[in-house]
Design a protein around this motif. Structure first.
Motif, PDB file in Angstrom:
ATOM      1  N   VAL A 157       0.865  -1.176   0.000  1.00 61.17           N
ATOM      2  CA  VAL A 157       0.000   0.000   0.000  1.00 61.17           C
ATOM      3  C   VAL A 157       0.902   1.225   0.000  1.00 61.17           C
ATOM      4  O   VAL A 157       1.771   1.359   0.865  1.00 61.17           O
ATOM      5  CB  VAL A 157      -0.922   0.027   1.244  1.00 61.17           C
ATOM      6  CG1 VAL A 157      -1.746   1.303   1.276  1.00 61.17           C
ATOM      7  CG2 VAL A 157      -1.822  -1.195   1.279  1.00 61.17           C
ATOM      8  N   ASP A 158       0.705   2.080  -0.978  1.00 55.15           N
ATOM      9  CA  ASP A 158       1.513   3.301  -1.091  1.00 55.15           C
ATOM     10  C   ASP A 158       3.012   3.006  -1.017  1.00 55.15           C
ATOM     11  O   ASP A 158       3.775   3.714  -0.365  1.00 55.15           O
ATOM     12  CB  ASP A 158       1.115   4.315  -0.008  1.00 55.15           C
ATOM     13  CG  ASP A 158      -0.325   4.768  -0.132  1.00 55.15           C
ATOM     14  OD1 ASP A 158      -0.826   4.870  -1.279  1.00 55.15           O
ATOM     15  OD2 ASP A 158      -0.975   5.018   0.911  1.00 55.15           O
ATOM     16  N   GLY A 159       3.416   1.919  -1.682  1.00 53.83           N
ATOM     17  CA  GLY A 159       4.834   1.580  -1.756  1.00 53.83           C
ATOM     18  C   GLY A 159       5.411   0.964  -0.499  1.00 53.83           C
ATOM     19  O   GLY A 159       6.627   0.843  -0.371  1.00 53.83           O
ATOM     20  N   ARG A 160       4.557   0.555   0.412  1.00 50.70           N
ATOM     21  CA  ARG A 160       5.036  -0.043   1.668  1.00 50.70           C
ATOM     22  C   ARG A 160       4.380  -1.407   1.890  1.00 50.70           C
ATOM     23  O   ARG A 160       3.247  -1.633   1.491  1.00 50.70           O
ATOM     24  CB  ARG A 160       4.739   0.874   2.851  1.00 50.70           C
ATOM     25  CG  ARG A 160       5.464   2.218   2.760  1.00 50.70           C
ATOM     26  CD  ARG A 160       5.257   3.088   3.991  1.00 50.70           C
ATOM     27  NE  ARG A 160       5.412   2.382   5.254  1.00 50.70           N
ATOM     28  CZ  ARG A 160       6.569   2.177   5.882  1.00 50.70           C
ATOM     29  NH1 ARG A 160       7.684   2.630   5.363  1.00 50.70           N
ATOM     30  NH2 ARG A 160       6.618   1.527   7.020  1.00 50.70           N
ATOM     31  N   VAL A 161       5.103  -2.277   2.570  1.00 55.15           N
ATOM     32  CA  VAL A 161       4.555  -3.575   2.949  1.00 55.15           C
ATOM     33  C   VAL A 161       3.661  -3.317   4.158  1.00 55.15           C
ATOM     34  O   VAL A 161       4.125  -3.265   5.294  1.00 55.15           O
ATOM     35  CB  VAL A 161       5.676  -4.590   3.270  1.00 55.15           C
ATOM     36  CG1 VAL A 161       5.085  -5.919   3.710  1.00 55.15           C
ATOM     37  CG2 VAL A 161       6.577  -4.779   2.068  1.00 55.15           C
ATOM     38  N   ALA A 162       2.380  -3.101   3.872  1.00 58.74           N
ATOM     39  CA  ALA A 162       1.455  -2.688   4.938  1.00 58.74           C
ATOM     40  C   ALA A 162       0.009  -3.048   4.616  1.00 58.74           C
ATOM     41  O   ALA A 162      -0.901  -2.494   5.211  1.00 58.74           O
ATOM     42  CB  ALA A 162       1.573  -1.179   5.160  1.00 58.74           C
ATOM     43  N   GLY A 163      -0.206  -3.939   3.700  1.00 60.36           N
ATOM     44  CA  GLY A 163      -1.558  -4.263   3.275  1.00 60.36           C
ATOM     45  C   GLY A 163      -2.351  -5.065   4.289  1.00 60.36           C
ATOM     46  O   GLY A 163      -1.805  -5.644   5.229  1.00 60.36           O
ATOM     47  N   LYS A 164      -3.637  -5.122   4.064  1.00 60.76           N
ATOM     48  CA  LYS A 164      -4.559  -5.796   4.987  1.00 60.76           C
ATOM     49  C   LYS A 164      -4.354  -7.307   5.020  1.00 60.76           C
ATOM     50  O   LYS A 164      -4.822  -7.973   5.948  1.00 60.76           O
ATOM     51  CB  LYS A 164      -6.003  -5.464   4.635  1.00 60.76           C
ATOM     52  CG  LYS A 164      -6.474  -6.000   3.277  1.00 60.76           C
ATOM     53  CD  LYS A 164      -7.935  -5.671   3.008  1.00 60.76           C
ATOM     54  CE  LYS A 164      -8.379  -6.105   1.643  1.00 60.76           C
ATOM     55  NZ  LYS A 164      -8.182  -7.500   1.326  1.00 60.76           N
ATOM     56  N   ASP A 165      -3.651  -7.864   4.044  1.00 58.40           N
ATOM     57  CA  ASP A 165      -3.454  -9.317   3.988  1.00 58.40           C
ATOM     58  C   ASP A 165      -2.066  -9.763   4.438  1.00 58.40           C
ATOM     59  O   ASP A 165      -1.647 -10.884   4.134  1.00 58.40           O
ATOM     60  CB  ASP A 165      -3.756  -9.810   2.569  1.00 58.40           C
ATOM     61  CG  ASP A 165      -5.218  -9.614   2.213  1.00 58.40           C
ATOM     62  OD1 ASP A 165      -6.075 -10.115   2.962  1.00 58.40           O
ATOM     63  OD2 ASP A 165      -5.495  -8.946   1.208  1.00 58.40           O
ATOM     64  N   LEU A 166      -1.361  -8.936   5.196  1.00 55.85           N
ATOM     65  CA  LEU A 166      -0.034  -9.329   5.686  1.00 55.85           C
ATOM     66  C   LEU A 166      -0.094 -10.560   6.573  1.00 55.85           C
ATOM     67  O   LEU A 166       0.897 -11.280   6.711  1.00 55.85           O
ATOM     68  CB  LEU A 166       0.632  -8.186   6.448  1.00 55.85           C
ATOM     69  CG  LEU A 166       1.222  -7.064   5.610  1.00 55.85           C
ATOM     70  CD1 LEU A 166       2.000  -6.101   6.490  1.00 55.85           C
ATOM     71  CD2 LEU A 166       2.105  -7.599   4.511  1.00 55.85           C
TER      72      LEU A 166
END
Length: 188
Positions: A157-166
């Motif tokens: 998300v926005d170039g970061r490893v931070a999505g809801k499916d981590l």
């Protein structure tokens, strides 16, 4: 790369060849992603001199070491994919469906392990470590963004490893790591 030039809603008359169906774009993208991984390796080895990453190689070197003389044309990754005897006849993972007109078509199976395992437990892990190390991975990001879209998942998300499916990944960020040194202390 293969699916970039196809309307996936139309399906295929037969499962397309996986490696032998690769295009030049795919070979170039694999090369660029592999170069990004080698840059991460360089940064990690420089920062942590005792770290042993000798088994991390460029994809072309891995292919040559793994398949050697089974590769007919070694001039590029694209050609190695097309001419590797070990890859001959392998097809894309597909699902057969009946269409509105009653004919059978093949559609990509984005629930296959290449997506459900290799992305969250492979690419996302590498991308997460790269983020902690401050190593940009724009080509890997391209691959991940496309994959997460067709999978219906969110890892970047926005170039970061931070999505809801981590939670389905093995990325350091899933375990709360935000600092490379702490990650290395726990995992080295």
């Amino acid at each position: 790369g293969f699916y970039k030039k196809h309307d996936l809603s139309e399906g295929f008359d037969e499962p397309p060849l996986f490696y032998q169906g690769a295009d030049e774009y795919t070979g170039q993208k694999l090369n660029k992603v592999s170069n990004e991984v080698l840059e991460l390796k360089r940064v990690l080895e420089e920062r942590y001199p005792g770290l042993d990453l000798k088994d991390v190689h460029h994809v072309s070197e891995w292919m040559l070491r793994s398949y050697g003389e089974d590769i007919g044309d070694k001039s590029s990754i694209h050609q190695m994919l097309l001419t590797n005897k070990g890859y001959r006849g392998l097809t894309h993972p597909m699902v057969e469906k009946e269409t509105a007109d009653g004919s059978k078509k093949y559609f990509p199976n984005f629930k296959y392990r290449y997506f459900t395992e290799d992305i969250p437990c492979g690419l996302i892990v590498t991308r997460g470590i790269a983020e902690l190390a401050g190593v940009a991975m724009p080509n890997m990001d391209d691959v991940i963004m496309w994959c997460q879209e067709v999978m219906g998942k969110e890892f970047l998300v926005d170039g970061r490893v931070a999505g809801k499916d981590l939670d389905i990944t093995r990325a350091p960020q899933h375990y709360g790591f935000t600092d490379l040194d702490n990650f290395m202390i726990v995992n080295h």
